[in-house]
Design a protein around this motif. Structure first.
Motif: not given
Length: 123
Positions: A33-36, A94-98
């Protein structure tokens, strides 16, 4: 091991638009997954949007209808299209990814964060 590089932050007037980009590189099996998120000085980091591996999206109420998240399944990137920006949207995004990683015995998921990109919205 993994690097997330955000770009696209800028200063805009209220009502304007910006598109943020996050490129993921390094060693991993796949992206789950990816998010902000965004953070304003003195406040907790706030969830904004996410997109799952199957494409389902989730948005915070504060950005629903204005922001749109999308991902590039080939280029390992996630984008945040931001429309009708308000001064309250000012902050570090901020970008975050699993990411799925592997050991010789099993797979596991680990969360990674980018360094952030500044968005400033003036009245």
């Amino acid at each position: 091991q993994v690097q997330l590089v955000e770009s696209g932050g800028a200063s805009v007037e209220a009502g304007g638009s910006l598109t943020l980009s996050c490129k993921v590189s390094g060693k991993f099996i796949s992206i789950a997954s990816m998010g902000w998120h965004r953070q304003t000085p003195g406040r907790q980091r706030e969830f904004l949007a996410s997109v799952a591996a199957v494409g389902g999206t989730d948005y915070a109420d504060s950005v629903k209808g204005r922001f749109s998240i999308s991902r590039d399944y080939v280029g390992n990137a996630v984008y945040l299209q931001m429309n009708r920006l308000q001064p309250e949207d000012t902050g570090v995004y901020y970008c975050n990814v699993d990411l799925r990683h592997a050991t010789p015995e099993y797979f596991y998921t680990q969360e990674w964060w980018g360094e952030g990109t500044q968005v400033t919205v003036s009245s």
